[in-house]
Design a protein around this motif. Structure first.
Motif, mmCIF file in Angstrom:
data_model
loop_
_atom_site.group_PDB
_atom_site.id
_atom_site.type_symbol
_atom_site.label_atom_id
_atom_site.label_comp_id
_atom_site.label_asym_id
_atom_site.label_seq_id
_atom_site.Cartn_x
_atom_site.Cartn_y
_atom_site.Cartn_z
ATOM 1 N N LEU A 71 0.838 -1.205 0.000
ATOM 2 C CA LEU A 71 0.000 0.000 0.000
ATOM 3 C C LEU A 71 0.871 1.253 0.000
ATOM 4 C CD1 LEU A 71 -2.515 1.797 0.480
ATOM 5 C CD2 LEU A 71 -2.266 1.283 2.921
ATOM 6 N N LEU A 72 1.838 1.311 0.906
ATOM 7 C CA LEU A 72 2.692 2.495 0.994
ATOM 8 C C LEU A 72 3.496 2.693 -0.283
ATOM 9 C CD1 LEU A 72 3.920 2.197 4.696
ATOM 10 C CD2 LEU A 72 2.206 3.765 3.769
ATOM 11 N N GLU A 73 3.956 1.596 -0.881
ATOM 12 C CA GLU A 73 4.684 1.706 -2.143
ATOM 13 C C GLU A 73 3.779 2.270 -3.239
ATOM 14 O OE1 GLU A 73 7.739 -2.086 -1.416
ATOM 15 O OE2 GLU A 73 6.042 -2.256 -2.809
ATOM 16 N N ARG A 74 2.522 1.831 -3.260
ATOM 17 C CA ARG A 74 1.585 2.317 -4.275
ATOM 18 C C ARG A 74 1.299 3.804 -4.085
ATOM 19 N NH1 ARG A 74 -2.194 -0.038 -7.783
ATOM 20 N NH2 ARG A 74 -4.163 1.085 -8.073
ATOM 21 N N VAL A 75 1.080 4.219 -2.844
ATOM 22 C CA VAL A 75 0.828 5.633 -2.569
ATOM 23 C C VAL A 75 2.050 6.471 -2.939
ATOM 24 C CG1 VAL A 75 0.388 7.318 -0.744
ATOM 25 C CG2 VAL A 75 -0.898 5.184 -0.783
ATOM 26 N N GLU A 76 3.232 5.962 -2.621
ATOM 27 C CA GLU A 76 4.463 6.693 -2.949
ATOM 28 C C GLU A 76 4.628 6.856 -4.461
ATOM 29 O OE1 GLU A 76 6.762 8.251 -1.190
ATOM 30 O OE2 GLU A 76 5.791 7.889 0.732
ATOM 31 N N ARG A 77 4.300 5.815 -5.209
ATOM 32 C CA ARG A 77 4.404 5.921 -6.669
ATOM 33 C C ARG A 77 3.439 6.973 -7.207
ATOM 34 N NH1 ARG A 77 5.093 0.272 -6.350
ATOM 35 N NH2 ARG A 77 2.856 -0.072 -6.680
ATOM 36 N N LYS A 78 2.226 6.984 -6.682
ATOM 37 C CA LYS A 78 1.262 7.995 -7.123
ATOM 38 C C LYS A 78 1.722 9.389 -6.715
ATOM 39 C CE LYS A 78 -2.843 5.022 -7.086
ATOM 40 N NZ LYS A 78 -4.202 4.814 -6.532
ATOM 41 N N ALA A 79 2.304 9.492 -5.525
ATOM 42 C CA ALA A 79 2.820 10.790 -5.076
ATOM 43 C C ALA A 79 3.982 11.241 -5.956
ATOM 44 C CB ALA A 79 3.258 10.702 -3.612
ATOM 45 N N ASP A 80 4.803 10.293 -6.408
ATOM 46 C CA ASP A 80 5.895 10.632 -7.326
ATOM 47 C C ASP A 80 5.347 11.225 -8.627
ATOM 48 O OD1 ASP A 80 7.826 9.748 -5.572
ATOM 49 O OD2 ASP A 80 8.025 7.766 -6.476
ATOM 50 N N THR A 81 4.247 10.657 -9.119
ATOM 51 C CA THR A 81 3.613 11.179 -10.334
ATOM 52 C C THR A 81 3.113 12.600 -10.104
ATOM 53 O OG1 THR A 81 2.924 8.949 -10.999
ATOM 54 C CG2 THR A 81 1.761 10.798 -12.013
ATOM 55 N N ILE A 82 2.525 12.831 -8.934
ATOM 56 C CA ILE A 82 2.062 14.186 -8.586
ATOM 57 C C ILE A 82 3.244 15.145 -8.521
ATOM 58 C CG2 ILE A 82 1.025 15.588 -6.762
ATOM 59 C CD1 ILE A 82 -1.059 13.965 -8.152
ATOM 60 N N MET A 83 4.352 14.704 -7.941
ATOM 61 C CA MET A 83 5.524 15.573 -7.830
ATOM 62 C C MET A 83 6.092 15.918 -9.208
ATOM 63 S SD MET A 83 5.972 16.511 -4.774
ATOM 64 C CE MET A 83 7.533 17.322 -5.081
ATOM 65 N N ASP A 84 6.078 14.955 -10.113
ATOM 66 C CA ASP A 84 6.532 15.241 -11.480
ATOM 67 C C ASP A 84 5.627 16.285 -12.140
ATOM 68 O OD1 ASP A 84 8.571 13.417 -11.239
ATOM 69 O OD2 ASP A 84 7.500 11.790 -12.242
ATOM 70 N N LEU A 85 4.330 16.145 -11.923
ATOM 71 C CA LEU A 85 3.363 17.108 -12.457
ATOM 72 C C LEU A 85 3.598 18.482 -11.843
ATOM 73 C CD1 LEU A 85 0.824 17.471 -14.235
ATOM 74 C CD2 LEU A 85 -0.550 16.824 -12.246
ATOM 75 N N HIS A 86 3.825 18.505 -10.533
ATOM 76 C CA HIS A 86 4.074 19.755 -9.801
ATOM 77 C C HIS A 86 5.303 20.472 -10.351
ATOM 78 C CE1 HIS A 86 5.839 21.838 -6.123
ATOM 79 N NE2 HIS A 86 4.675 22.437 -6.268
ATOM 80 N N LYS A 87 6.347 19.708 -10.623
ATOM 81 C CA LYS A 87 7.571 20.288 -11.186
ATOM 82 C C LYS A 87 7.310 20.841 -12.582
ATOM 83 C CE LYS A 87 12.366 19.086 -12.320
ATOM 84 N NZ LYS A 87 13.380 17.990 -12.323
ATOM 85 N N HIS A 88 6.570 20.084 -13.392
ATOM 86 C CA HIS A 88 6.266 20.496 -14.768
ATOM 87 C C HIS A 88 5.425 21.768 -14.796
ATOM 88 C CE1 HIS A 88 5.396 20.091 -19.034
ATOM 89 N NE2 HIS A 88 4.109 20.201 -18.771
ATOM 90 N N LEU A 89 4.600 21.966 -13.768
ATOM 91 C CA LEU A 89 3.697 23.119 -13.714
ATOM 92 C C LEU A 89 4.297 24.285 -12.930
ATOM 93 C CD1 LEU A 89 0.381 21.152 -13.098
ATOM 94 C CD2 LEU A 89 1.052 22.339 -15.200
ATOM 95 N N GLY A 90 5.607 24.314 -12.825
ATOM 96 C CA GLY A 90 6.268 25.442 -12.172
ATOM 97 C C GLY A 90 6.048 25.495 -10.684
ATOM 98 N N GLN A 91 5.858 24.328 -10.060
ATOM 99 C CA GLN A 91 5.664 24.198 -8.611
ATOM 100 C C GLN A 91 4.449 24.991 -8.116
ATOM 101 O OE1 GLN A 91 9.428 24.923 -6.621
ATOM 102 N NE2 GLN A 91 10.282 23.027 -7.422
ATOM 103 N N ASP A 92 3.400 24.951 -8.913
ATOM 104 C CA ASP A 92 2.128 25.583 -8.558
ATOM 105 C C ASP A 92 1.185 24.489 -8.051
ATOM 106 O OD1 ASP A 92 -0.463 26.652 -8.532
ATOM 107 O OD2 ASP A 92 -0.085 27.946 -10.259
#
Length: 433
Positions: free
Chosen positions: A154-175
């Motif tokens: 479960l924690l690994e799955r949540v972390e992977r999804k959070a990694d995807t969010i972080m990549d999106l966050h970086k791509h969107l200028g940390q907004d």
């Protein structure tokens, strides 16, 4: 036998060490096997060995056959010059570093414990049709081992999804507000239309929507127009509501230069969808949400319970969209259902909050965010049903997410040696408790 088995054997030193010698007869003493390398380069780093009378510190590379060294072109890769021992299943060739110096080789095949190998093969060689490789042996595994593995997955799955969010966050200028917008847009596609909705988010920047968030009619015009749903056809040609949105979109699209990035109606998926999941229905719910909740990220971050988050998603849709499945097509449309809301909390809210918590260093927020999954009902699908039949604990969405991760990351690819359940079965003889 697969190479990951040799990695496992070396890491745990599960082999006969009596009179341990290299293929050339030099005595070996393993002082430290090293740690697994997850990046490019040798398999184990910082190993410490005594070869003959000399103590060495360096890397260990593992292959099924010694000749795999040349097959993988390691002889020309300087990263492998640090290898001090080549551990193989069978020794069928000598290997060398880039400077030509020979690397000592240890062949493990003759030193493997037959019962350990048999237990491993029983798992990884289970028929492809078997629901789980370990199904016939699960009665030998303590419940605490299964529970801990589900929690880990479960924690690994949540972390992977959070990694995807972080990549999106970086791509969107940390907004973070824009990150929440893009994540929600894609999630409202509920798999079938996630990809076109993600493209719609790119084609319709949040900065544009923010300027019109207080006018629901304009929000609808922007969303439906940019999605390609306001093009005139035989269904909506005489629909005054749609005609009004079309006129509004024509003005706004020219104002913001949106036409070149607009989607087309054929890019949306309807096959095998219930009308309540039709893309225009989801767009109407998104328009209502963006109008009613202008500060998306802050609301999702500060909600203290599933009940508060459920209320967040219950924005009132205009009367037209409660009676039309798509522009010009009448029909009674239900509101956003509880199961859909639960999926949005699971797939967007929790990973979004975990990503933010990691970004700002708030471990307590990670814990409370993951805990939200325990408040949600269990999901049931073709994957979780397999585990239900085998009596795995499955009471909440936390369990469901753990089981889905267990299936995808461990059971389906037969990564039994990386799973606590498989590890337990390989290590211990089959003796009933």
């Amino acid at each position: 036998m697969r190479e990951d088995f040799l990695h496992y054997i070396w890491q745990h030193q599960y082999f006969d060490k009596v009179d341990l010698r290299t293929a050339d007869g030099e005595e070996i003493q393993v002082l430290r096997p090293g740690h697994r390398n997850a990046d490019a380069g040798p398999d184990f780093l910082n190993a410490r060995l005594r070869l003959g009378e000399v103590e060495w510190n360096g890397a260990v590379e593992i292959h099924l056959r010694a000749s795999d060294w040349a097959r993988h072109s390691h002889q020309t890769d300087p990263k492998y010059d640090q290898v001090i021992l080549h551990v193989v299943g069978s020794h069928d060739a000598d290997v060398a570093r880039t400077n030509g110096s020979l690397i000592p080789t240890l062949a493990l095949q003759p030193r493997l414990m037959p019962e350990l190998l048999a237990r491993y093969q029983a798992l990884v060689e289970a028929p492809a049709a078997a629901p789980l490789p370990c199904a016939p042996l699960l009665h030998l595994v303590p419940e605490i081992t299964k529970t801990m593995m589900i929690e880990r997955a479960l924690l690994e799955r949540v972390e992977r999804k959070a990694d995807t969010i972080m990549d999106l966050h970086k791509h969107l200028g940390q907004d973070w507000e824009a990150t929440a917008y893009h994540a929600l847009m894609a999630a409202f596609g509920f798999q079938k239309n996630s990809e076109p909705l993600a493209r719609l988010a790119k084609a319709l920047p949040l900065a544009v929507l923010r300027r019109h968030r207080h006018d629901q009619r304009q929000l609808e015009a922007l969303l439906f127009g940019q999605a390609g749903f306001l093009s005139e056809n035989e269904e909506n040609v005489s629909d005054e509501y749609i005609q009004d949105l079309r006129r509004e979109y024509e003005f706004l699209s020219h104002k913001y230069g949106l036409l070149s990035t607009a989607l087309h109606v054929h890019e949306w998926n309807y096959l095998r969808l219930r009308p309540a999941n039709f893309p225009p229905v989801r767009l109407s719910q998104l328009a209502a949400l963006l109008h009613a909740r202008p500060a998306l990220f802050d609301a999702l971050l500060t909600a203290q319970s599933v009940a508060a988050l459920t209320e967040f998603f219950q924005a009132t849709v205009p009367a037209y969209w409660r009676t039309h499945f798509r522009p010009g097509r009448p029909g009674k449309v239900p509101s956003l259902g509880k199961s859909s809301t639960d999926l949005l909390i699971t797939n967007v809210v929790v990973p979004l909050r975990v990503a933010y918590a990691r970004h700002v260093g708030q471990p307590a927020l990670v814990e409370s965010s993951v805990a939200l999954l325990s408040e949600l009902p269990a999901e049931h699908n073709q994957y979780t049903d397999v585990y239900d039949l085998l009596n795995f604990t499955h009471r909440s969405a936390a369990d469901s997410q753990g089981l889905l991760a267990l299936h995808k990351s461990y059971c389906a690819p037969r990564r039994c040696l990386h799973c606590a359940i498989g590890n337990r079965l390989v290590q211990q003889p089959r003796v009933a408790r």
